[in-house]
Design a protein around this motif. Sequence first.
Motif, PDB file in Angstrom:
ATOM      1  N   ILE A 104      -9.302  15.581  10.034  1.00  0.00           N
ATOM      2  CA  ILE A 104      -8.335  14.546   9.692  1.00  0.00           C
ATOM      3  C   ILE A 104      -6.995  15.183   9.362  1.00  0.00           C
ATOM      4  CG2 ILE A 104      -7.836  12.671   8.068  1.00  0.00           C
ATOM      5  CD1 ILE A 104     -10.893  12.348   7.748  1.00  0.00           C
ATOM      6  N   ALA A 105      -5.936  14.619   9.897  1.00  0.00           N
ATOM      7  CA  ALA A 105      -4.573  15.134   9.710  1.00  0.00           C
ATOM      8  C   ALA A 105      -4.171  15.102   8.235  1.00  0.00           C
ATOM      9  CB  ALA A 105      -3.595  14.301  10.529  1.00  0.00           C
ATOM     10  N   PRO A 106      -3.196  15.937   7.861  1.00  0.00           N
ATOM     11  CA  PRO A 106      -2.712  15.937   6.473  1.00  0.00           C
ATOM     12  C   PRO A 106      -1.778  14.752   6.219  1.00  0.00           C
ATOM     13  CG  PRO A 106      -1.479  17.500   7.775  1.00  0.00           C
ATOM     14  CD  PRO A 106      -2.560  16.959   8.672  1.00  0.00           C
ATOM     15  N   ARG A 107      -1.497  14.510   4.950  1.00  0.00           N
ATOM     16  CA  ARG A 107      -0.536  13.457   4.574  1.00  0.00           C
ATOM     17  C   ARG A 107       0.819  13.775   5.175  1.00  0.00           C
ATOM     18  NH1 ARG A 107      -2.217   9.597   1.546  1.00  0.00           N
ATOM     19  NH2 ARG A 107      -3.919   9.897   0.109  1.00  0.00           N
ATOM     20  N   THR A 108       1.567  12.743   5.465  1.00  0.00           N
ATOM     21  CA  THR A 108       2.876  12.935   6.075  1.00  0.00           C
ATOM     22  C   THR A 108       3.884  11.958   5.479  1.00  0.00           C
ATOM     23  OG1 THR A 108       3.963  13.218   8.196  1.00  0.00           O
ATOM     24  CG2 THR A 108       2.483  11.375   8.016  1.00  0.00           C
ATOM     25  N   THR A 109       5.140  12.237   5.706  1.00  0.00           N
ATOM     26  CA  THR A 109       6.206  11.387   5.172  1.00  0.00           C
ATOM     27  C   THR A 109       6.709  10.433   6.251  1.00  0.00           C
ATOM     28  OG1 THR A 109       7.954  12.923   5.816  1.00  0.00           O
ATOM     29  CG2 THR A 109       6.958  13.257   3.636  1.00  0.00           C
ATOM     30  N   LYS A 110       7.342   9.372   5.827  1.00  0.00           N
ATOM     31  CA  LYS A 110       7.924   8.402   6.762  1.00  0.00           C
ATOM     32  C   LYS A 110       9.026   9.057   7.591  1.00  0.00           C
ATOM     33  CE  LYS A 110       5.370   4.964   5.510  1.00  0.00           C
ATOM     34  NZ  LYS A 110       4.236   4.645   6.328  1.00  0.00           N
ATOM     35  N   GLU A 111       9.769   9.982   6.974  1.00  0.00           N
ATOM     36  CA  GLU A 111      10.843  10.695   7.694  1.00  0.00           C
ATOM     37  C   GLU A 111      10.264  11.483   8.868  1.00  0.00           C
ATOM     38  OE1 GLU A 111      14.044  14.292   7.005  1.00  0.00           O
ATOM     39  OE2 GLU A 111      13.191  13.291   5.259  1.00  0.00           O
ATOM     40  N   PHE A 112       9.147  12.170   8.626  1.00  0.00           N
ATOM     41  CA  PHE A 112       8.482  12.923   9.689  1.00  0.00           C
ATOM     42  C   PHE A 112       8.080  11.991  10.822  1.00  0.00           C
ATOM     43  CE2 PHE A 112       4.460  14.097  11.639  1.00  0.00           C
ATOM     44  CZ  PHE A 112       4.752  15.338  12.163  1.00  0.00           C
ATOM     45  N   LEU A 113       7.487  10.871  10.469  1.00  0.00           N
ATOM     46  CA  LEU A 113       7.031   9.917  11.489  1.00  0.00           C
ATOM     47  C   LEU A 113       8.194   9.394  12.321  1.00  0.00           C
ATOM     48  CD1 LEU A 113       4.488   7.932   9.292  1.00  0.00           C
ATOM     49  CD2 LEU A 113       3.950   9.608  11.070  1.00  0.00           C
ATOM     50  N   ARG A 114       9.326   9.091  11.671  1.00  0.00           N
ATOM     51  CA  ARG A 114      10.506   8.599  12.396  1.00  0.00           C
ATOM     52  C   ARG A 114      11.052   9.655  13.345  1.00  0.00           C
ATOM     53  NH1 ARG A 114      11.574   5.840   7.590  1.00  0.00           N
ATOM     54  NH2 ARG A 114      12.699   7.588   6.698  1.00  0.00           N
ATOM     55  N   ARG A 115      11.116  10.899  12.884  1.00  0.00           N
ATOM     56  CA  ARG A 115      11.674  11.980  13.728  1.00  0.00           C
ATOM     57  C   ARG A 115      10.876  12.192  14.997  1.00  0.00           C
ATOM     58  NH1 ARG A 115      14.176  16.884  10.252  1.00  0.00           N
ATOM     59  NH2 ARG A 115      15.584  15.616   9.039  1.00  0.00           N
ATOM     60  N   TRP A 116       9.577  12.029  14.927  1.00  0.00           N
ATOM     61  CA  TRP A 116       8.744  12.253  16.098  1.00  0.00           C
ATOM     62  C   TRP A 116       8.417  10.974  16.832  1.00  0.00           C
ATOM     63  CZ3 TRP A 116       8.741  16.536  18.452  1.00  0.00           C
ATOM     64  CH2 TRP A 116       8.955  17.709  17.743  1.00  0.00           C
ATOM     65  N   GLY A 117       8.968   9.865  16.385  1.00  0.00           N
ATOM     66  CA  GLY A 117       8.742   8.604  17.076  1.00  0.00           C
ATOM     67  C   GLY A 117       7.316   8.113  16.967  1.00  0.00           C
ATOM     68  N   LEU A 118       6.653   8.472  15.871  1.00  0.00           N
ATOM     69  CA  LEU A 118       5.269   8.042  15.665  1.00  0.00           C
ATOM     70  C   LEU A 118       5.243   6.713  14.926  1.00  0.00           C
ATOM     71  CD1 LEU A 118       3.764  11.470  14.570  1.00  0.00           C
ATOM     72  CD2 LEU A 118       3.519  10.364  16.786  1.00  0.00           C
ATOM     73  N   ASP A 119       4.118   6.052  14.971  1.00  0.00           N
ATOM     74  CA  ASP A 119       3.933   4.784  14.275  1.00  0.00           C
ATOM     75  C   ASP A 119       4.167   4.994  12.779  1.00  0.00           C
ATOM     76  OD1 ASP A 119       3.102   2.392  13.199  1.00  0.00           O
ATOM     77  OD2 ASP A 119       1.066   2.501  13.991  1.00  0.00           O
ATOM     78  N   GLU A 120       5.114   4.269  12.220  1.00  0.00           N
ATOM     79  CA  GLU A 120       5.469   4.457  10.817  1.00  0.00           C
ATOM     80  C   GLU A 120       4.418   3.935   9.859  1.00  0.00           C
ATOM     81  OE1 GLU A 120       9.452   3.782   9.550  1.00  0.00           O
ATOM     82  OE2 GLU A 120      10.247   4.302  11.518  1.00  0.00           O
ATOM     83  N   GLU A 132      -4.398   9.946  11.900  1.00  0.00           N
ATOM     84  CA  GLU A 132      -4.767  10.658  13.129  1.00  0.00           C
ATOM     85  C   GLU A 132      -5.927  11.596  12.825  1.00  0.00           C
ATOM     86  OE1 GLU A 132      -0.770  11.122  15.808  1.00  0.00           O
ATOM     87  OE2 GLU A 132      -1.138  12.703  14.348  1.00  0.00           O
ATOM     88  N   PHE A 133      -6.787  11.779  13.820  1.00  0.00           N
ATOM     89  CA  PHE A 133      -7.881  12.734  13.680  1.00  0.00           C
ATOM     90  C   PHE A 133      -8.262  13.253  15.058  1.00  0.00           C
ATOM     91  CE2 PHE A 133     -10.028   8.793  14.673  1.00  0.00           C
ATOM     92  CZ  PHE A 133     -11.143   9.160  15.399  1.00  0.00           C
ATOM     93  N   ILE A 134      -8.981  14.366  15.061  1.00  0.00           N
ATOM     94  CA  ILE A 134      -9.566  14.884  16.300  1.00  0.00           C
ATOM     95  C   ILE A 134     -11.066  14.997  16.065  1.00  0.00           C
ATOM     96  CG2 ILE A 134      -7.500  16.038  17.179  1.00  0.00           C
ATOM     97  CD1 ILE A 134      -8.505  18.652  16.065  1.00  0.00           C
ATOM     98  N   ASP A 135     -11.838  14.832  17.125  1.00  0.00           N
ATOM     99  CA  ASP A 135     -13.288  14.867  17.001  1.00  0.00           C
ATOM    100  C   ASP A 135     -13.888  15.835  18.017  1.00  0.00           C
ATOM    101  OD1 ASP A 135     -13.170  13.547  19.422  1.00  0.00           O
ATOM    102  OD2 ASP A 135     -14.004  11.670  18.683  1.00  0.00           O
ATOM    103  N   GLY A 136     -15.194  15.751  18.203  1.00  0.00           N
ATOM    104  CA  GLY A 136     -15.918  16.667  19.082  1.00  0.00           C
ATOM    105  C   GLY A 136     -15.544  16.592  20.544  1.00  0.00           C
ATOM    106  N   SER A 137     -14.751  15.616  20.935  1.00  0.00           N
ATOM    107  CA  SER A 137     -14.318  15.535  22.333  1.00  0.00           C
ATOM    108  C   SER A 137     -13.123  16.450  22.608  1.00  0.00           C
ATOM    109  CB  SER A 137     -13.979  14.089  22.707  1.00  0.00           C
ATOM    110  OG  SER A 137     -12.881  13.624  21.955  1.00  0.00           O
ATOM    111  N   TYR A 138     -12.577  17.077  21.575  1.00  0.00           N
ATOM    112  CA  TYR A 138     -11.427  17.978  21.709  1.00  0.00           C
ATOM    113  C   TYR A 138     -11.902  19.430  21.753  1.00  0.00           C
ATOM    114  CZ  TYR A 138      -8.254  14.169  20.538  1.00  0.00           C
ATOM    115  OH  TYR A 138      -7.552  13.007  20.545  1.00  0.00           O
ATOM    116  N   THR A 139     -11.200  20.212  22.529  1.00  0.00           N
ATOM    117  CA  THR A 139     -11.415  21.652  22.567  1.00  0.00           C
ATOM    118  C   THR A 139     -10.055  22.302  22.344  1.00  0.00           C
ATOM    119  OG1 THR A 139     -13.216  21.409  24.144  1.00  0.00           O
ATOM    120  CG2 THR A 139     -12.220  23.580  23.975  1.00  0.00           C
TER     121      THR A 139
END
Length: 182
Positions: A32-48, A128-135
């Motif tokens: 599981i991804a770490p905590r993030t800030t709204k500023e980070f999400l805006r900069r990368w165009g991710l869902d806020e 966000e998370f990654i599971d066993g389908s990722y290598t």
Amino acid sequence: MAKKPRVVYVSKTAETPATVLQVTLRPETWIIAPRTTKEFLRRWGLDEHLDRAFPRNSSGKPILFKSWLEAPMRRACNRLGLDMKLASNWSIIDEHGYPINYVTIPEEPLIYKRCIETEKGQTLEVFEFIDGSYTIEFRAKPFYDPKKFIQILAVAGRVGLLARTGKGYGKFTIEVKLPSNQ
């Protein structure tokens, strides 16, 4: 009068160059991804609305920092009775042999939404998370015995990586091989 013996120090790295290992990391449970800030999400165009998201490299690909891999490796060193310095005495190297500080996750992470009951009512957690389908593949250059590095990394996989390791998340397995050019 006898002359003093001359002492010459030879660096071990000069005699035996560090071995480059091809490491494949495969999640067993969700990482599981770490905590993030709204500023980070805006900069990368991710869902806020995301509460946790992986950082991105200059190409916009999600990444895992080396320090995040070192944390479970320190706990693994502790379990194995080894010096904690071994957890950070290695490098992730790119295809040209230069050290870099992160591992690229090849695909976009999955997104999980769940409803949580709080004192003030219900809230939605989105991460966000990654599971066993990722290598995840990377090249590692340990500056000590490669077998010991592999042992530490394998135990680190049982410890877990990133968020909620205490609840069983973040576990991974590894496969390690020497690159064909060595």
